[in-house]
Write an enzyme that holds these catalytic residues in place. Structure first.
Site, PDB file in Angstrom:
ATOM      1  N   ASP A 103      -9.351  20.423  28.863  1.00 34.25           N
ATOM      2  CA  ASP A 103      -9.987  21.104  27.725  1.00 34.25           C
ATOM      3  C   ASP A 103     -11.406  20.830  27.557  1.00 34.25           C
ATOM      4  OD1 ASP A 103      -7.166  21.495  27.623  1.00 34.25           O
ATOM      5  OD2 ASP A 103      -7.004  19.884  26.163  1.00 34.25           O
TER       6      ASP A 103
HETATM    7  N1  URA Z   1      -4.017  16.916  28.745  1.00 34.52           N
HETATM    8  C1  URA Z   1      -4.628  17.608  27.579  1.00 34.52           C
HETATM    9  O1  URA Z   1      -3.980  17.787  26.563  1.00 34.52           O
HETATM   10  N2  URA Z   1      -5.828  18.026  27.778  1.00 34.52           N
HETATM   11  C2  URA Z   1      -6.606  17.881  28.875  1.00 34.52           C
HETATM   12  O2  URA Z   1      -7.761  18.311  28.891  1.00 34.52           O
HETATM   13  C3  URA Z   1      -5.904  17.243  30.112  1.00 34.52           C
HETATM   14  C4  URA Z   1      -4.524  16.789  29.926  1.00 34.52           C
END
Ligand code: URA
Length: 232
Positions: A103
């Site tokens: 993310d």
């Molecule tokens: N899980 C998440 O919620 N976000 C990420 O960036 C990676 C794994």
């Protein structure tokens, strides 16, 4: 392999642009200018220089990036710059792309490659490549919440439960999770499913590869595939 083809294969532009760099005297091997586009070199192990910067030849590129917050992994970023903008142009030109996604606000270990087969191998759920995440939670973690992450929780897009291979509270609001899958927002959704909230997320390992302590946010380096999944 001809130097012109070596440059082309490593992302230094069109064949014409690569020939131009060579003709302009901007390419060196062993400290000597190579201005003949037809000059032949053994590519494996070759380190050449373009405009004073050293480049090791790699048939396929595999890059480890320490992703800072505020960068998107998507090809068409919407709200933040792309992680690709942290890499030099030749890596972008040769089609390097992230292996899975983090993310925009997640930090840590991100792999990028132009090796489609490797992307498939590392992303395949059947390979079960473990990834380690360090999460900070809004509320103090309870033993029950941590246990439920290992026992399995149901997310809203699939009735099959997802489980962490390991979950451990390393501080009242710090969680270390090891996951083999990589579903959309998986860590954040798992933490929400047990009644807490993820406030910050960092990936510290991917397979056998740990984020090196000396690689700062935004920095990258070349790595070899064996560093991720050692040969059995
Ligand atoms: N899980 C998440 O919620 N976000 C990420 O960036 C990676 C794994």
């Amino acid at each position: 392999m001809r130097i012109a083809h070596i440059l082309f294969s490593q992302g230094f532009g069109s064949r014409r642009q690569c020939a131009g760099l060579i003709a302009a005297g901007l390419v060196r091997v062993d400290g000597r200018v190579v201005d003949d586009a037809a000059a032949e070199f053994e590519p494996e192990g070759l380190v050449f220089e373009v405009e004073g910067r050293a480049w090791p030849y790699h048939a396929k590129a595999l890059i480890l990036l320490h992703k800072p917050p505020g960068y998107e992994c998507s090809r068409k970023p919407r709200h933040h710059p792309s992680v690709m903008s942290l890499l030099p142009a030749p890596l972008r030109t040769r089609g390097v792309q992230p292996v899975g996604r983090l993310d925009a606000d997640t930090t840590g270990l991100l792999l990028l490659t132009d090796d489609g087969a490797l992307i498939h191998r590392l992303s395949s759920p059947r390979q079960h490549v473990p990834k380690v995440y360090e999460a900070r939670t809004r509320h103090p973690l309870t033993a029950e919440q941590v246990q439920r992450l290992v026992d399995g929780v149901v997310l809203d897009d699939d009735p099959a439960p997802v489980r962490a291979l390991q979950a451990r509270a390393t501080a009242p609001q710090e969680l270390r999770l090891v996951l083999a899958q990589g579903r959309y927002h998986q860590v954040k959704r798992m933490i929400a499913a047990v009644g807490n909230r993820c406030e910050a997320l960092h990936r510290s390992a991917f397979g056998a590869l740990e984020l090196p302590a000396d690689l700062g946010p935004g920095q990258w380096r070349w790595i070899e595939p064996q560093a991720i999944v050692p040969p059995r």
